[in-house]
Design a protein around this motif. Sequence first.
Motif, mmCIF file in Angstrom:
data_model
loop_
_atom_site.group_PDB
_atom_site.id
_atom_site.type_symbol
_atom_site.label_atom_id
_atom_site.label_comp_id
_atom_site.label_asym_id
_atom_site.label_seq_id
_atom_site.Cartn_x
_atom_site.Cartn_y
_atom_site.Cartn_z
ATOM 1 N N CYS A 141 7.606 2.193 3.116
ATOM 2 C CA CYS A 141 7.134 1.264 2.086
ATOM 3 C C CYS A 141 5.917 1.856 1.381
ATOM 4 C CB CYS A 141 6.779 -0.056 2.753
ATOM 5 S SG CYS A 141 6.224 -1.313 1.589
ATOM 6 N N HIS B 278 3.559 0.141 0.081
ATOM 7 C CA HIS B 278 2.422 -0.778 0.189
ATOM 8 C C HIS B 278 1.463 -0.343 1.297
ATOM 9 C CE1 HIS B 278 0.639 -4.766 1.565
ATOM 10 N NE2 HIS B 278 0.137 -4.567 0.363
ATOM 11 N N ALA B 279 1.978 -0.160 2.497
ATOM 12 C CA ALA B 279 1.164 0.308 3.621
ATOM 13 C C ALA B 279 2.082 1.199 4.438
ATOM 14 C CB ALA B 279 0.612 -0.863 4.421
ATOM 15 N N TYR B 280 2.245 0.921 5.736
ATOM 16 C CA TYR B 280 3.195 1.736 6.480
ATOM 17 C C TYR B 280 4.159 0.843 7.241
ATOM 18 C CZ TYR B 280 5.513 5.324 9.053
ATOM 19 O OH TYR B 280 6.497 6.147 9.544
ATOM 20 N N ALA B 281 5.365 0.837 6.805
ATOM 21 C CA ALA B 281 6.462 0.171 7.503
ATOM 22 C C ALA B 281 7.747 0.858 7.073
ATOM 23 C CB ALA B 281 6.517 -1.310 7.157
ATOM 24 N N CYS C 289 10.610 -5.339 2.720
ATOM 25 C CA CYS C 289 9.829 -4.707 3.782
ATOM 26 C C CYS C 289 9.574 -5.717 4.909
ATOM 27 C CB CYS C 289 8.509 -4.201 3.207
ATOM 28 S SG CYS C 289 7.461 -3.462 4.465
ATOM 29 N N LEU D 141 7.104 -5.825 6.916
ATOM 30 C CA LEU D 141 5.700 -6.079 7.256
ATOM 31 C C LEU D 141 5.050 -7.153 6.384
ATOM 32 C CD1 LEU D 141 3.699 -5.188 9.352
ATOM 33 C CD2 LEU D 141 2.976 -3.337 7.849
ATOM 34 N N HIS D 142 5.043 -6.968 5.068
ATOM 35 C CA HIS D 142 4.411 -7.961 4.189
ATOM 36 C C HIS D 142 5.353 -8.455 3.102
ATOM 37 C CE1 HIS D 142 1.121 -5.050 5.395
ATOM 38 N NE2 HIS D 142 0.734 -6.173 5.969
ATOM 39 N N GLY D 143 6.595 -8.073 3.169
ATOM 40 C CA GLY D 143 7.583 -8.653 2.258
ATOM 41 C C GLY D 143 7.729 -7.990 0.901
ATOM 42 N N ALA D 144 7.241 -6.759 0.733
ATOM 43 C CA ALA D 144 7.482 -6.073 -0.546
ATOM 44 C C ALA D 144 8.990 -5.993 -0.791
ATOM 45 C CB ALA D 144 6.878 -4.670 -0.537
ATOM 46 N N VAL E 245 4.881 -7.441 -4.330
ATOM 47 C CA VAL E 245 3.858 -7.063 -3.339
ATOM 48 C C VAL E 245 3.315 -5.651 -3.538
ATOM 49 C CG1 VAL E 245 3.224 -6.868 -0.894
ATOM 50 C CG2 VAL E 245 4.774 -8.697 -1.648
HETATM 51 S S1 FES Z 1 3.888 -2.324 4.369
HETATM 52 FE FE1 FES Z 1 5.579 -2.993 3.224
HETATM 53 S S2 FES Z 1 4.892 -4.787 2.267
HETATM 54 FE FE2 FES Z 1 3.142 -4.078 3.319
#
Ligand code: FES
Length: 114
Positions: free
Chosen positions: A49, A51-54, A68, A70-73, A85
């Motif tokens: 992802c 956004h961060a790491y997932a 995603c 983790l946070h729904g991106a 996201v």
């Molecule tokens: S790591 Fe994927 S939405 Fe935050």
Amino acid sequence: MSTSEPKRWVRACAATDVKQGEPKGVKLAGIPIALYRLDDSVYATHDVCTHAYALLSEGYIEGESIECPLHGALFDIRSGKCKAVASRDLATYAVRVEDGGLMVAIPVSGAIEL
Ligand code: FES
């Protein structure tokens, strides 16, 4: 992924290993890649992802998007375009079927920076 970058085709798995509704993660020349089946076609994006790491291969397919875990991106599976996201799109890779296997076009240089 830049279209002008030299690529090579690498076998990822058997075509039957990628099932509808179940993203599959593979690593090709050090690149984490997620594979998705939408009807009769298979698509490939970078697995991490933006956004961060997932790992998106651990996420959820919603129609033609991957969510995603983790946070729904949300990313469009076909284009890699970010829809929610995160702010950056995903790299995408061409996929073709050859002798029952899925071949993915990856950069000759191997792993790419995010
Ligand atoms: S790591 Fe994927 S939405 Fe935050």
